[in-house]
Design a protein around this motif. Structure first.
Motif, mmCIF file in Angstrom:
data_model
loop_
_atom_site.group_PDB
_atom_site.id
_atom_site.type_symbol
_atom_site.label_atom_id
_atom_site.label_comp_id
_atom_site.label_asym_id
_atom_site.label_seq_id
_atom_site.Cartn_x
_atom_site.Cartn_y
_atom_site.Cartn_z
ATOM 1 N N LEU A 373 36.941 43.324 21.741
ATOM 2 C CA LEU A 373 35.868 43.581 22.882
ATOM 3 C C LEU A 373 34.612 43.436 22.234
ATOM 4 C CD1 LEU A 373 36.074 46.985 24.790
ATOM 5 C CD2 LEU A 373 35.806 44.685 25.659
ATOM 6 N N GLU A 400 39.539 34.543 24.565
ATOM 7 C CA GLU A 400 40.364 35.570 24.843
ATOM 8 C C GLU A 400 41.825 35.303 24.113
ATOM 9 O OE1 GLU A 400 40.453 36.881 28.831
ATOM 10 O OE2 GLU A 400 42.596 37.623 28.694
ATOM 11 N N VAL B 93 28.874 43.881 25.963
ATOM 12 C CA VAL B 93 30.018 44.536 26.655
ATOM 13 C C VAL B 93 29.597 45.048 27.873
ATOM 14 C CG1 VAL B 93 31.901 46.426 26.524
ATOM 15 C CG2 VAL B 93 31.257 44.952 24.562
ATOM 16 N N GLN B 94 29.990 44.639 29.019
ATOM 17 C CA GLN B 94 29.721 45.348 30.223
ATOM 18 C C GLN B 94 30.007 46.747 30.666
ATOM 19 O OE1 GLN B 94 31.154 43.613 34.052
ATOM 20 N NE2 GLN B 94 28.888 42.679 34.107
ATOM 21 N N SER B 96 31.371 48.492 32.868
ATOM 22 C CA SER B 96 32.739 48.555 33.738
ATOM 23 C C SER B 96 33.640 48.084 33.024
ATOM 24 C CB SER B 96 32.511 47.708 34.847
ATOM 25 O OG SER B 96 32.384 46.362 34.626
ATOM 26 N N ASN B 97 33.797 47.073 32.291
ATOM 27 C CA ASN B 97 34.790 46.507 31.427
ATOM 28 C C ASN B 97 34.980 47.597 30.463
ATOM 29 O OD1 ASN B 97 36.636 44.928 30.033
ATOM 30 N ND2 ASN B 97 35.106 43.690 29.009
ATOM 31 N N LYS B 100 36.696 50.755 31.846
ATOM 32 C CA LYS B 100 38.174 50.357 32.484
ATOM 33 C C LYS B 100 39.054 50.235 31.376
ATOM 34 C CE LYS B 100 40.690 46.917 35.409
ATOM 35 N NZ LYS B 100 40.937 45.824 34.283
ATOM 36 N N THR B 101 38.493 49.708 30.152
ATOM 37 C CA THR B 101 39.478 49.541 29.075
ATOM 38 C C THR B 101 39.612 50.775 28.562
ATOM 39 O OG1 THR B 101 38.245 47.401 28.698
ATOM 40 C CG2 THR B 101 39.637 48.470 26.799
ATOM 41 N N ALA B 117 41.741 46.666 38.814
ATOM 42 C CA ALA B 117 40.207 46.533 38.957
ATOM 43 C C ALA B 117 39.721 47.205 40.258
ATOM 44 C CB ALA B 117 39.746 45.027 39.010
ATOM 45 N N LYS B 139 27.175 47.081 35.726
ATOM 46 C CA LYS B 139 27.149 45.689 35.460
ATOM 47 C C LYS B 139 26.204 45.696 34.029
ATOM 48 C CE LYS B 139 27.114 43.891 40.313
ATOM 49 N NZ LYS B 139 26.279 44.450 41.149
#
Lengths: 405, 249
Positions: A373, A400, B93-94, B96-97, B100-101, B117, B139
């Motif tokens: 990440l 990725e 690093v957003q 939301s990402n 979720k991760t 998602a 966001k």
């Protein structure tokens, strides 16, 4: 008693190593006068300089010779495939039968520095390549995709020319790949006409044993824009050298790159941006992620000529070392002869932040995933600035995949 | 139940915690109060498993599972959540990402299905609404450019999503004005449940006006020198740490 001393004369110490070009033999004669003259001058220069070695200032960090030994005795081929919806690509070899004057002039243009034997090497064996000539006012919506595939044992030296007339727009995506051990040495000329816009992307995923050396010369006229980007993930050794001249006022040049290297890969980005007219803008933004014993090099120079007032130029290289054995060499340079300019440069080399890693892991993200990440985020700041959305996605996807390997 | 026994922790070769004993029953809220340098943050980092905080002696367990052999991510999966004093900014690093991760990693480790998602977004929006966090935040890059209050609210949001059984709040009140403090405390109170245990680490009593503790401990020089009910915090406020430290000596 005075004895006259014998004065020994040593040969002048040379930066060049001509003997390194011994393996190269002249190409068979044939073709138009200008073509034969170009091959000859290329060959003569090559024989005089030899291949670049770390004795040359701009090759200090990159030792090409051990990796290209035995290449050159014969010219090999590569596969070149186009995705060219608007039928813009012309085969240079075919054009040579009755080459237009402008093309001869571009191809015959001398390299701008005296350490460019690899440029001359391309001329010595000039045979084919790609030409795209976009007429004034033509806006090409769909990108031209060019895939170049190298094969084991091949040595190939194509030249490429992109010319954009006034107000024209073009996007080119080059995919470089291959199998086995080969050497792809290239020269590309880009001419961005007044108010024209070129987007030029390279996805460099050559085979792990390949050598990839490329020289690009970009000329940008008034109000023109060049956006060049390279993702360097492949090759045992790669040299991505770009020299851009902003020759008309209000021109813009953005050169960026992402280098993702591991194993014993060596990736060299050498840029020189020359501001020759006032009110021009240039950005260089390179981010490198180096694992294992990978070696990254960034040499970036901004040269602001007398009279190129109100120049706005910046240059940034950030490297992330993922292991103790990885190494990054950076050499940022500014040379300014104009008044009232805004120039900056910066270079950093560091590791992943322990604090960020811990923060992610404390939220349940496993270490590998947390690292991925953070690395993705690091390089995404470069990808995010690219003008073409499809390319942004291609780059993200490639990064990725690389991280999962 | 959380059990910490005779916990000794070193950092930079210096012993900071010199034998901590704490037992937190399920659903209880304990507060640890202590002056600067008493070892408050060390305790929170040691429980979350940060590198460089070496446990030299003692044990810590969550529901009879030993915490100390687990990686930080395993502790998170086992139900530990540390709300950071200074939430880390992660450019690129957003949010939301990240959320979720993290959520899916924890769900996976807990044997639950991962969310796609759409499911994630639905859940995140629901929690955000409950906590009064704006959707825009999803966001944005993690904590970048966020105010102190926003960062702390993000911590509470993460807690709400990850549903820990043991939450450690490390000086959650620091850097907050009174309005932000109320909002954050309100969010934490919403997450209080008979299934969830809290360890609230703070320098000042004011946080405890909003998050009412069942038990208050006073930490000084790496040891708990006194434990008692909520009234202990008020007493401390009156006498100051100096008064208490003198008493202990």
């Amino acid at each position: 008693m005075s004895a006259s001393k014998n004065i020994m004369k040593f040969p002048k110490k040379s930066r060049y190593k001509p003997e390194t070009a011994d393996v190269f033999v002249p190409m068979e004669e044939g073709g138009a006068d200008w073509l034969r003259a170009l091959r000859k001058s290329g060959f003569d220069e090559l024989k005089e300089q030899g291949l670049p070695t770390p004795k040359l200032e701009r090759w200090k960090y990159t030792n090409l010779l051990p990796l290209v030994k035995n290449f050159g005795a014969e010219l090999g081929a590569s596969d070149v495939v186009y995705e060219d919806p608007d039928k813009l690509v012309q085969n240079m070899g075919v054009l040579f039968e009755d080459a237009p004057r402008w093309l001869i002039d571009v191809l015959s243009q001398a390299p701008v520095r005296d350490d460019m034997a690899l440029w001359h090497l391309c001329n010595a064996y000039i045979r084919d390549g790609v030409v795209i000539d976009v007429p004034a006012g033509e806006i090409v919506d769909k990108p031209v995709e060019i895939t170049i595939t190298g094969h084991d044992g091949a040595f190939f030296v194509p030249r490429t020319v992109f010319r954009l007339g006034e107000g024209a727009e073009l996007t080119v995506i080059e995919f470089h790949k291959g199998e086995g051990r080969y050497w792809n040495n290239r020269v590309t000329n880009v001419i961005v006409g007044p108010n024209a816009r070129m987007r030029h992307y390279r996805i460099q995923e050559n085979s792990a044993d390949a050598v990839y050396t490329q020289n690009t010369h970009v000329q940008i006229e008034r109000d023109g824009t060049y956006e060049g980007f390279t993702l360097a993930a492949g090759a045992a050794l790669s040299r991505n050298q770009i020299h851009a001249e902003l020759s008309g006022s209000n021109a813009t040049c953005d050169v960026s790159g992402i280098n993702i290297l591991r194993g014993s890969q060596h990736g060299d980005t050498t840029l020189e941006i020359e501001h020759k007219a006032p009110h021009c803008t240039s950005h260089q933004f390179i981010r490198s992620v180096l694992g294992d014993q990978a070696h990254g090099v960034f040499q970036g120079k901004v040269y602001v000529s007398r009279g190129a007032d109100k120049t706005d130029a910046d240059q940034l290289s950030n490297a992330l070392l993922l292991s103790e054995g990885a190494e990054m060499d950076t050499k940022p340079e500014l040379e300014i002869y104009a008044e009232d300019v805004k120039c900056s440069h910066g270079a950093t080399t560091g590791k992943l932040e322990d604090e960020s890693l811990f923060y992610l892991r404390s939220r349940g993200v496993p270490e590998d995933q947390a690292r991925a990440l953070l690395i993705e985020a690091f390089v995404d700041e470069v990808a995010d600035k690219l003008g073409d959305e499809a390319v942004r996605e291609i780059v993200r996807k490639r990064v990725e995949i690389w991280l999962k390997k | 139940m959380i059990e910490i026994k005779d916990l000794h922790v070193e950092t930079d070769d210096k012993e900071i915690l010199k034998g901590i004993d704490l037992t937190l029953q399920k659903g209880e809220v304990h507060a640890i109060m202590g002056p600067n340098g008493s070892g408050k943050s060390t305790l929170s980092y040691a429980l979350a498993g940060r590198d460089g905080y070496n446990v030299t002696k003692g044990t810590a367990s969550i529901n009879e599972q030993s915490l100390l052999d687990m990686l930080p991510e395993e502790r998170a999966a086992a139900g530990v959540f540390l709300a950071f004093q200074y939430p880390v900014e992660i450019p690129g690093v957003q949010m939301s990402n990240f959320l979720k991760t993290a959520l899916n990693a924890v769900r996976k480790a807990r044997g639950k299905d991962e969310l796609d998602a759409l499911e994630f977004l639905k859940l995140a929006k629901k929690k955000m609404k409950e906590l009064g966090v704006s959707d825009d935040m999803l966001k944005r890059p993690v904590n970048v450019g966020a105010s102190g209050g926003e960062k702390k609210r993000n911590e509470v949001l993460q807690m709400a999503l990850l549903e820990p059984s043991f939450a450690v709040l490390d000086e959650t009140d620091s850097g907050l004005d009174i309005d932000s403090l109320k909002i954050v405390a309100d969010g934490i109170n919403k997450l209080r449940s008979p299934e969830r245990t809290f360890l609230v680490i703070t320098h000042y009593q004011r946080l405890l006006d909003y998050i009412k503790p069942d038990v208050v401990h006073i930490l000084a020089d790496g040891r708990i020198i006194k434990s008692g009910g909520p009234e202990l915090a008020l007493e401390l406020e009156e006498k100051g740490y100096a008064g208490f430290l003198g008493q202990a000596a």
